[in-house]
Design an enzyme around this catalytic site. Structure first.
Site, PDB file in Angstrom:
ATOM      1  N   HIS A 203       0.817  -1.206   0.000  1.00 25.26           N
ATOM      2  CA  HIS A 203       0.000   0.000   0.000  1.00 25.26           C
ATOM      3  C   HIS A 203       0.860   1.270   0.000  1.00 25.26           C
ATOM      4  O   HIS A 203       0.667   2.190  -0.813  1.00 25.26           O
ATOM      5  CB  HIS A 203      -0.926  -0.018   1.216  1.00 25.26           C
ATOM      6  CG  HIS A 203      -1.940   1.079   1.253  1.00 25.26           C
ATOM      7  ND1 HIS A 203      -1.683   2.314   1.813  1.00 25.26           N
ATOM      8  CD2 HIS A 203      -3.228   1.124   0.828  1.00 25.26           C
ATOM      9  CE1 HIS A 203      -2.762   3.067   1.721  1.00 25.26           C
ATOM     10  NE2 HIS A 203      -3.719   2.366   1.139  1.00 25.26           N
ATOM     11  N   SER A 371      -7.313   6.368  -0.449  1.00 22.17           N
ATOM     12  CA  SER A 371      -5.868   6.275  -0.234  1.00 22.17           C
ATOM     13  C   SER A 371      -5.104   6.638  -1.494  1.00 22.17           C
ATOM     14  O   SER A 371      -3.988   7.160  -1.431  1.00 22.17           O
ATOM     15  CB  SER A 371      -5.479   4.849   0.184  1.00 22.17           C
ATOM     16  OG  SER A 371      -5.838   4.584   1.507  1.00 22.17           O
TER      17      SER A 371
END
Length: 603
Positions: A203, A371
């Protein structure tokens, strides 16, 4: 001999929009001036490209300077050949044209004119050679090709507080190839308590790639602020979870170790005072904190994005509408590309990251989420700092002013101030920084209007007013504030940051400190209320009148400038279009108060 004015816009910086002319095979009106192509060009031109008061006229080959000199008086323009090619190609230029449309209408009637149109400013569009750049719809959505010509974030440190970054070869960890050449500063791993903030999830590396993926390197994809410097800070483990204590410590660490921007593509859970305090700490140190609104698809912005001092970011898909997973709400500030993979990977955000099953293996992955939207905003914030922004307030103002409104509203719970546009924000910042004194100029101009409106024996005199500190100091405070306070005194011991912030802002913007940073401005401060309140005791105490008069004219200049450049969103207003009339009305009220305070009583 006439003075040539064309040097105001060098030919090297502007080009005629020849591409806008209609192909010869298309039907058009049989006029010498080419009216049909001109109409089509006008419909296709971006107004931001038009050079004010300038036109380009292309005469038929063989038209001499003596000929068009004879026509200029009728047209009301001053034409000169654009370059040494002018005598051969007939391209001429006029600047300082008062009424461009009227002049063009006359010029196009002349049979010697092949075309006549507004002069356009053409910007180079940077196109990187990364082979998968064509798949990055998100970069084109925020106008990166043109924004890269203004700034690339050089030298600005962006802290990625996440699962870490695949930034080094260390033990079993490997740097992903498309981050080779990117600059890094020392970070920290708050999960394992060491200095190697390597990614074991994927991520954080994906987020870092959006911010500063190596660009124009003939490999993979591009990043937004690819000359920025990344600070890897790991707070989330290989499952993607972490604690509020680690995140709070990481925010303070980044702020204390040189980060100008902090990216928080994380969230969830309830309010935590330790994190709220950390965000406040970073902002007071001059750090812009950008955070994801959340992926709950509901009308509630998650923490840390909802904390005062953080920029809350929602996500849009390739069509520019709110992604179905994106959270939103009253704390939202701005929207950015986050992806929508309902139609497949092409709708996601693609970046180089690791395979979470094998951190040593590099992959190009398409992700979606707020995100993914957040690092776009963080990267543009870095570009603004590299362009000269000095504070989070300046960065936010440029981000919000440049955002593309959705639904013709100044602010909404779904998109905040609109969808991120890097080029427009950088352009706005450049314009604002070049005209930082504009509210003061407005105030001085309105002061002249007020004084000239008085009868001669009632005027106190321009110089008598300007040289009096009791008048000029309030006028300055109300228009630009003590704008140098933050850079001069911000680091001085014994001076509270709140006091420095207050002094550095114009008085109408003190509402940011008093009421807290909000998504809308307090209309009581953006009004004539303060000058009006102070004018009441000044009726009895004449010594107050110069100060109140200066304050009133300062407010008038500030409000007039705000109305002229784009009215902000006002709290408590049922409709956003009320903002500009509100500002204009209160500008007039301030002028009336100022006139009353400055009027010299007859003996």
């Amino acid at each position: 001999m006439r003075m040539m004015r064309r040097t105001v816009f060098p030919a090297a910086l502007v080009l005629m929009a020849a591409a806008c002319a209609s192909p010869a095979r298309e039907p058009q009106a049989p006029t010498a001036s080419g009216t049909a192509p001109a109409a089509r060009a006008a419909a296709e031109v971006d107004p931001a490209q038009i050079v004010p008061g300038a036109i380009v006229v292309d005469f038929k080959d063989g038209t001499t300077k003596a000929q068009f000199d004879a026509w200029e008086k009728e047209w009301g323009v001053d034409l000169e050949f654009n370059s040494i090619e002018g005598a051969d190609d007939g391209v001429t230029l006029a600047v300082g044209v008062d009424d461009v449309d009227a002049a063009l209408e006359k010029i196009r009637q002349n049979p010697a004119v092949e075309s006549a149109e507004p002069l356009l400013e053409i910007h180079a569009s940077y196109t990187p050679n990364d082979p998968q750049y064509a798949q990055q719809w998100n970069l084109r959505m925020i106008d990166m090709p043109r924004a890269w010509e203004r700034s690339r974030g050089k030298g600005v440190v962006v802290a990625v507080i996440d699962t870490g970054i695949a930034y080094e070869d260390y033990d079993d960890f490997k740097q992903v190839p498309d981050l080779k050449g990117v600059k890094f500063v020392k970070g920290y791993d708050f999960v394992n308590d060491d200095e190697h903030a390597n990614d074991d999830h994927g991520h954080g590396t994906h987020v870092a790639g959006t911010i500063a993926q190596a660009t124009d390197n003939g490999q993979g994809v591009a990043g937004v602020a690819f000359e920025a410097t990344l600070m890897p800070v790991k707070v989330l483990n290989h499952f993607g979870s972490g604690t509020t204590a680690d995140i709070a410590d990481a925010i303070r660490f980044a702020a204390d170790h040189g980060a100008r921007v902090i990216n928080l593509s994380l969230g969830g859970g309830g309010y935590a005072q330790v994190m709220a305090s950390a965000v406040e700490y970073a902002r007071k140190k001059g750090v812009t904190v950008v955070a994801a609104a959340g992926n709950g698809g509901r009308g509630k912005v998650e923490y840390p994005a909802a904390y005062p001092g953080a920029i809350a970011v929602s996500a849009v898909g390739p069509d520019g509408t709110l992604a179905p997973y994106s959270s939103f709400g009253r704390e939202l500030d701005i929207a950015a590309p986050g992806g929508d993979k309902r139609q497949g990977d092409a709708g996601g955000i693609i970046q180089n990251t690791i395979d979470p099953r094998d951190p040593s293996r590099s992959v190009y992955a398409s992700y979606q989420g707020t995100s993914m939207a957040t690092p776009h905003v963080a990267a543009v914030a870095a570009m603004l700092y590299a362009a000269g922004a000095k504070s989070p307030d300046e960065v936010e103002q440029a981000l919000y002013a440049g955002a593309k409104p959705v639904g013709n509203v100044a602010w909404s719970e779904q998109y905040g101030h609109g969808v991120l546009n890097a080029e427009a924000s950088l352009k706005h910042f450049r314009g604002e920084s070049e005209t930082a004194w504009s509210p003061l100029y407005w105030a001085l101009g309105l002061m002249a209007l007020v004084l000239l409106s008085l009868r001669g024996r009632e005027r106190p005199g321009f110089l008598n007013i300007l040289v009096r500190p009791a008048f000029f100091a309030p006028l300055l405070l109300a228009t630009v504030g003590v704008f140098f306070a933050r850079s001069w005194f911000g680091g001085a011991s014994g001076l509270g940051s709140d006091a420095v912030d207050l002094a550095s802002l114009p008085i109408p913007d003190w509402q940011r400190i008093i009421f807290g940073r909000g998504r809308t401005v307090n209309p009581l401060f953006y009004s004539a209320l303060i000058p009006l309140g102070l004018s009441l005791p000044a009726i009895a105490w004449k010594g107050m009148r110069p100060a109140v008069g200066g304050l009133a004219l300062g407010f008038a200049g500030f409000l007039a400038y705000a109305a002229w450049t784009g009215a902000p969103s006002l709290a408590w207003m049922p409709f956003t279009f009320i903002a500009r009339p509100w500002l204009v009305f209160h500008t007039v009220m301030c002028l009336v108060i100022g006139r009353a305070m400055l009027k010299r009583e007859e003996a």
